[in-house]
Structure formats: structure tokens, C-alpha cells
Design a protein around this motif. Structure first.
Motif, PDB file in Angstrom:
ATOM      1  N   GLN A  47      -4.075  32.877 -72.769  1.00 17.54           N
ATOM      2  CA  GLN A  47      -2.758  32.245 -72.844  1.00 17.54           C
ATOM      3  C   GLN A  47      -2.831  30.884 -73.521  1.00 17.54           C
ATOM      4  N   GLN A  48      -3.974  30.208 -73.374  1.00 17.26           N
ATOM      5  CA  GLN A  48      -4.130  28.906 -74.009  1.00 17.26           C
ATOM      6  C   GLN A  48      -4.048  29.014 -75.533  1.00 17.26           C
ATOM      7  N   GLN A  49      -4.435  30.179 -76.067  1.00 17.40           N
ATOM      8  CA  GLN A  49      -4.398  30.385 -77.512  1.00 17.40           C
ATOM      9  C   GLN A  49      -3.209  31.230 -77.963  1.00 17.40           C
ATOM     10  N   HIS A  50      -2.321  31.542 -77.046  1.00 20.88           N
ATOM     11  CA  HIS A  50      -1.176  32.376 -77.386  1.00 20.88           C
ATOM     12  C   HIS A  50      -0.282  31.650 -78.399  1.00 20.88           C
ATOM     13  N   PRO A  51       0.231  32.364 -79.396  1.00 20.71           N
ATOM     14  CA  PRO A  51       1.062  31.702 -80.421  1.00 20.71           C
ATOM     15  C   PRO A  51       2.335  31.084 -79.870  1.00 20.71           C
ATOM     16  N   TYR A  52       2.801  31.545 -78.699  1.00 17.37           N
ATOM     17  CA  TYR A  52       4.012  30.977 -78.106  1.00 17.37           C
ATOM     18  C   TYR A  52       3.705  29.916 -77.062  1.00 17.37           C
ATOM     19  N   ALA A  53       2.443  29.580 -76.879  1.00 21.27           N
ATOM     20  CA  ALA A  53       2.095  28.527 -75.926  1.00 21.27           C
ATOM     21  C   ALA A  53       2.682  27.199 -76.390  1.00 21.27           C
TER      22      ALA A  53
ATOM     23  N   HIS B  64       1.650  24.133 -76.317  1.00 20.77           N
ATOM     24  CA  HIS B  64       0.788  23.225 -77.071  1.00 20.77           C
ATOM     25  C   HIS B  64       0.396  23.778 -78.436  1.00 20.77           C
ATOM     26  N   VAL B  65       0.675  25.070 -78.670  1.00 18.29           N
ATOM     27  CA  VAL B  65       0.354  25.688 -79.962  1.00 18.29           C
ATOM     28  C   VAL B  65       1.533  25.582 -80.926  1.00 18.29           C
ATOM     29  N   SER B  66       2.716  26.015 -80.486  1.00 13.92           N
ATOM     30  CA  SER B  66       3.879  26.044 -81.388  1.00 13.92           C
ATOM     31  C   SER B  66       4.991  25.096 -80.975  1.00 13.92           C
ATOM     32  N   GLY B  67       4.798  24.339 -79.897  1.00 12.30           N
ATOM     33  CA  GLY B  67       5.822  23.421 -79.440  1.00 12.30           C
ATOM     34  C   GLY B  67       5.879  22.141 -80.254  1.00 12.30           C
TER      35      GLY B  67
ATOM     36  N   LYS C  85      17.613  13.119 -81.697  1.00 14.46           N
ATOM     37  CA  LYS C  85      16.498  13.987 -82.063  1.00 14.46           C
ATOM     38  C   LYS C  85      15.782  14.485 -80.815  1.00 14.46           C
ATOM     39  N   TYR C  86      15.579  13.588 -79.842  1.00 10.23           N
ATOM     40  CA  TYR C  86      14.917  13.990 -78.607  1.00 10.23           C
ATOM     41  C   TYR C  86      15.751  15.031 -77.862  1.00 10.23           C
ATOM     42  N   LYS C  87      17.044  14.782 -77.772  1.00  9.97           N
ATOM     43  CA  LYS C  87      17.917  15.731 -77.068  1.00  9.97           C
ATOM     44  C   LYS C  87      17.893  17.094 -77.740  1.00  9.97           C
ATOM     45  N   ARG C  88      17.987  17.109 -79.074  1.00  5.13           N
ATOM     46  CA  ARG C  88      17.959  18.384 -79.798  1.00  5.13           C
ATOM     47  C   ARG C  88      16.637  19.107 -79.562  1.00  5.13           C
ATOM     48  N   THR C  89      15.540  18.361 -79.589  1.00  6.01           N
ATOM     49  CA  THR C  89      14.217  18.954 -79.388  1.00  6.01           C
ATOM     50  C   THR C  89      14.091  19.578 -78.012  1.00  6.01           C
ATOM     51  N   VAL C  90      14.496  18.852 -76.988  1.00 10.96           N
ATOM     52  CA  VAL C  90      14.366  19.344 -75.615  1.00 10.96           C
ATOM     53  C   VAL C  90      15.216  20.592 -75.396  1.00 10.96           C
ATOM     54  N   ILE C  91      16.445  20.558 -75.858  1.00 17.67           N
ATOM     55  CA  ILE C  91      17.338  21.700 -75.642  1.00 17.67           C
ATOM     56  C   ILE C  91      16.843  22.923 -76.403  1.00 17.67           C
ATOM     57  N   ALA C  92      16.302  22.725 -77.615  1.00 20.19           N
ATOM     58  CA  ALA C  92      15.725  23.848 -78.355  1.00 20.19           C
ATOM     59  C   ALA C  92      14.527  24.428 -77.607  1.00 20.19           C
ATOM     60  N   CYS C  93      13.736  23.568 -76.980  1.00 16.83           N
ATOM     61  CA  CYS C  93      12.603  24.041 -76.174  1.00 16.83           C
ATOM     62  C   CYS C  93      13.083  24.843 -74.968  1.00 16.83           C
ATOM     63  N   PHE C  94      14.177  24.431 -74.365  1.00 19.79           N
ATOM     64  CA  PHE C  94      14.740  25.175 -73.232  1.00 19.79           C
ATOM     65  C   PHE C  94      15.139  26.592 -73.661  1.00 19.79           C
ATOM     66  N   ILE C  95      15.720  26.698 -74.860  1.00 16.81           N
ATOM     67  CA  ILE C  95      16.118  28.023 -75.353  1.00 16.81           C
ATOM     68  C   ILE C  95      14.884  28.885 -75.604  1.00 16.81           C
TER      69      ILE C  95
ATOM     70  N   PRO D  22       7.414  19.681 -69.035  1.00 12.32           N
ATOM     71  CA  PRO D  22       7.142  18.345 -69.586  1.00 12.32           C
ATOM     72  C   PRO D  22       8.357  17.428 -69.596  1.00 12.32           C
ATOM     73  N   PHE D  23       9.551  18.018 -69.517  1.00  9.28           N
ATOM     74  CA  PHE D  23      10.779  17.238 -69.596  1.00  9.28           C
ATOM     75  C   PHE D  23      11.419  17.011 -68.228  1.00  9.28           C
ATOM     76  N   LYS D  24      10.655  17.352 -67.157  1.00 10.64           N
ATOM     77  CA  LYS D  24      11.087  17.127 -65.771  1.00 10.64           C
ATOM     78  C   LYS D  24      12.282  18.006 -65.387  1.00 10.64           C
ATOM     79  N   TYR D  25      12.249  19.247 -65.782  1.00  9.41           N
ATOM     80  CA  TYR D  25      13.265  20.212 -65.365  1.00  9.41           C
ATOM     81  C   TYR D  25      12.578  21.383 -64.666  1.00  9.41           C
ATOM     82  N   LYS D  26      13.361  22.139 -63.920  1.00 10.68           N
ATOM     83  CA  LYS D  26      12.845  23.286 -63.190  1.00 10.68           C
ATOM     84  C   LYS D  26      13.815  24.454 -63.303  1.00 10.68           C
ATOM     85  N   LEU D  27      13.287  25.643 -63.162  1.00 10.10           N
ATOM     86  CA  LEU D  27      14.103  26.861 -63.212  1.00 10.10           C
ATOM     87  C   LEU D  27      14.703  27.117 -61.834  1.00 10.10           C
ATOM     88  N   VAL D  28      16.027  27.297 -61.780  1.00 11.05           N
ATOM     89  CA  VAL D  28      16.674  27.578 -60.497  1.00 11.05           C
ATOM     90  C   VAL D  28      17.350  28.956 -60.479  1.00 11.05           C
ATOM     91  N   GLU D  29      17.612  29.514 -61.654  1.00  6.01           N
ATOM     92  CA  GLU D  29      18.267  30.823 -61.684  1.00  6.01           C
ATOM     93  C   GLU D  29      18.077  31.470 -63.049  1.00  6.01           C
TER      94      GLU D  29
END
Length: 409
Positions: A37-43, A45-48, A69-79, A106-113
Motif C-alpha cells: 500500500q505504501q507504493q500504491h499509485p493512489y497512496a 504520499h505518492v499521488s497526493g 489554493k489550500y481550500k481547493r486542494t483540500v476539497i479535491a483531496c476529499f473527493i 492530514p487536514f484534521k477531518y474524520k469520516l462520519v457517514e
């Protein structure tokens, strides 16, 4: 999504197991999987994203979320995380070995649903909330200004056999009718958005999506706006092309030609055509206007039409001659929307010359370091058509914001 397929990473795990002799205990197997998983292309640290600021105590003074820019980056990561939630489910990855959590923690969020499509059991959306406990561990005592309490995130089409049928079904629904209201995902997403808006207040909530998910986010956000509840919306590569819009455009062109012909004919009365003015009148929703954020790439034929035909290019609205059609000159918008103000959205246009479709439509571009965008409050014909029902419906059909619970405003 990353270009390298997840199947390659899966084969790497199997190969590692075979090299270990094929007979390994559970603990060693988990270790091998973790290494793969550490080398997975969707990890992450690999593609983020790279060089993303870390939330810390300084955000109490100057919030990182104030940076667009930060807001756009974080929300794109959430998607991206929602895409990976479904891939984790399909490939039976546990919470410990899953790829998705690394894209929100990394952005201090958690999955709730998670939002589940009842037709095939696939995950098409998720609700992420501010993780106060994780923030406190890094001495972030308060949620940074601008950071939403909750984000409803919706993925787009995933070309994998377990879910591709339902995804394509909704793609064709939009292509044919330019509406997604008939989908079970629409009602499920609307219910979720209404729930978190009532719980946290609409000003503390955000909805976001990519591709098909952006189409759902636009229509779900608009449905809630009709109730007088405005939530921030971020739509990446939203679909702009449909048979319905194409036929409508043909009808509009025919209507323009007919008006020109009528203008050349003697008028029967001085009263003119009152019906047109009647259609153009609109009803405002209090003193607010719902202005979603759209991120489009001119090389992506699915979303590029949002940057075409700005209102005003033919004298039909504000803005005049903009020179460069890709928003060289921002158009002004009136938040106290009157009857003559066209509907608007904050349009962010990325133009990098000719690109391959998969690159132009991909999500990864929106967190790249060298991304340069042109931004304007754009009043294109397509945006106005998408949003005009918010402001043209009779007042009796719109719910007053005062009737909603106090927490929703």
C-alpha cells in the motif's frame, strides 16, 4: 485518479506473497500488504499534493483555509478519498490498510457517514467532519476560520465493473435530460445535505463533487437553495453537455431568427410583446444569491462549455466585450440580486493548451503545484440556464428562510 491502475498494486501484493513462499501467517501477510500500500499509485504520499501547509496553532491567528489554493486542494483531496472508499470496499481493504483515510486525516477531518447506492451497494459519497480530537492533539484549540464543520463529498464515474453500470446509468440520465432528480443518489445526497445543514448551520457546511458527482452537487445544492438554505459548493469538471441543452440551444437560435424576422415586419400594436418581459422578471431569495464555485478545464469536452457564450457578448447582459472569452475581465455580480441581474457562479478556468481528455478531466490536476487559474464571476448562458429556476419561480412556491430551523441559517 492516478494513471497507474490499482490492479497493478494488487498483483504486487500477490507476487510478494509468492516470493515469501506462499505460506505466511496473518501478521506477515498484513505487513506485506501494508508495504504494498505504501507504493500504491493512489497512496496519498505518492499521488497526493506536495508542499501543503500543516494545520497548527498558527491557524488561530491566520487561518490556512483563507487561502483559495489550500481550500481547493483540500476539497479535491476529499473527493479523491470518496473514490478510494469505493475501491477499498471493492478490494476488501480494512480501515487500517485502506487508502482513503490518508486523504482526509492530514487536514484534521474524520469520516462520519458514507452514502450508499442501494442499487448496487457502492459508496458514492461521504460526510467528513472536523476532527476536534485530532486537532487538539496538535494544539489547534479552535477550528480555523473558513474551515467547514462538515463537507458532503460526491465522487464521479468509476470505471470498475461492480459500479460502472449504475454510474453510466446516471451519466446517461444527465445526457438525456440534464437532470439527475430521478436517481436514488439525488434523494440520498439531498437528505444528507439537509441534515448537516440543520445540524451545523448552512454557513458551516460545504458540498463538493467531481464529474458526475459535481452534477449531483450542483443540483442538490440548488434544490436546497430553493428552500432558502445556501451552502458553499465546489464543483470540479461538472458536466455541461446534454442532448436537452443542445435541443434548447437550437430552439433559442430559431427564436432569435424569428424575432429578427418579426422586427422587419410592421407592428400590429405599440404594446409590444409583454410576454418576454414577464418571463424575465424574477423573485429574489431574501438578500442572498447562491454562487457555486466551478472548476473547469478547456480541454475537457465534458465541462468546457461553462466558459462559452458569456452573457453580455451579444448585449444581453452585463459585462460587455470581455476580449478573452476565458474571463480576462471579471464580471461584477450584485449580491442583492435584482430582476435584471443574470445568475452567476465563480468560474475557475484552467487552460494549458491541448491536453488528452483523461488528463483534462482528471481530479489530480486541481492540487498540482503549478496550477494557474483564471477566475471571474461568470454569467455564461449555460450557468444562467442552470440556476435561473432559483430566481424565476413564483414567490408562493419558495420556502422562506425563516421557516427553516434556526440552525440552518
Amino acid at each position: 485518479m492516478a494513471k497507474k491502475g490499482a490492479e497493478e498494486a494488487k498483483s504486487e501484493v500477490l507476487q510478494a506473497v509468492e516470493e515469501a513462499g506462499g505460506d505466511v501467517d496473518c501478521e506477515n501477510r498484513l505487513e506485506i500488504q501494508a508495504q504494498a500500500q505504501q507504493q500504491h499509485p493512489y497512496a496519498f504520499h505518492v499521488s497526493g499534493p506536495r508542499n501543503v501547509p500543516t494545520i497548527n496553532w498558527r491557524d488561530l491567528i491566520n487561518s490556512t483555509w483563507k487561502d483559495g489554493k489550500y481550500k481547493r486542494t483540500v476539497i479535491a483531496c476529499f473527493i479523491q478519498a470518496v473514490y478510494l472508499l469505493e475501491l477499498d470496499r471493492q478490494e476488501s481493504r480494512s480501515e487500517e490498510t485502506g487508502l482513503a483515510p490518508k486523504w482526509w486525516t492530514p487536514f484534521k477531518y474524520k469520516l462520519v457517514e458514507t452514502l450508499i447506492d442501494e442499487r448496487d451497494g457502492s459508496i458514492f459519497g461521504a460526510i467528513l467532519e472536523w476532527d476536534r480530537a485530532a486537532a487538539l492533539a496538535d494544539f489547534v484549540l479552535l477550528r480555523p476560520k473558513g474551515a467547514p464543520r462538515a463537507v458532503l463529498v460526491l465522487r464521479g464515474t468509476l470505471l470498475k465493473s461492480p459500479t460502472i453500470r449504475r454510474d453510466i446509468e446516471d451519466d446517461l440520465r444527465f445526457l438525456a435530460w440534464e437532470s439527475l432528480k430521478g436517481s436514488v443518489r439525488f434523494s440520498c445526497a439531498l437528505k444528507a445535505l439537509r441534515s448537516i445543514s440543520d445540524k451545523y448551520g448552512s454557513s458551516n457546511v460545504c458540498i463538493a463533487g467531481h464529474s458526475l458527482g459535481a452534477g449531483f452537487a450542483l443540483q442538490v445544492g440548488k434544490a436546497l437553495a430553493k428552500e432558502g438554505v445556501f451552502v458553499e459548493a465546489h464543483l470540479f469538471n461538472p458536466p455541461s453537455l446534454s442532448l436537452a441543452s443542445s435541443l434548447r440551444n437550437m430552439g433559442e437560435k430559431a427564436g432569435v431568427m424569428w424575432k429578427r424576422v418579426r422586427a422587419m415586419l410592421p407592428s400590429r400594436s405599440a404594446g409590444g410583446d409583454g410576454g418576454v418581459e414577464e418571463v424575465q422578471s424574477s423573485v429574489t431569495l431574501g438578500s442572498k444569491q447562491w454562487v457555486p464555485h466551478l472548476y473547469v478545464n478547456n480541454s475537457d469536452y465534458i465541462c468546457c462549455y461553462y466558459s462559452d457564450d458569456p452573457v453580455g457578448a451579444e448585449g444581453s447582459g452585463g459585462g460587455g466585450d470581455n476580449g478573452d472569452k476565458e474571463n480576462a475581465k471579471p464580471l461584477e455580480t450584485n449580491t442583492n440580486m435584482n430582476t435584471n441581474t443574470p445568475c452567476a457562479a465563480k468560474l475557475f478556468v484552467f487552460s494549458k493548451g491541448k491536453q488528452k481528455f483523461m488528463e483534462a478531466h482528471g481530479l489530480e490536476q486541481w492540487w498540482s503545484d503549478d496550477l494557474e487559474l483564471q477566475m471571474a464571476v461568470n454569467n455564461s448562458k449555460l450557468i444562467s440556464r442552470q440556476l435561473k429556476s432559483l430566481y424565476s419561480a413564483p414567490a408562493t412556491t419558495q420556502q422562506s428562510p425563516a421557516k427553516r430551523p434556526a440552525a440552518a441559517m
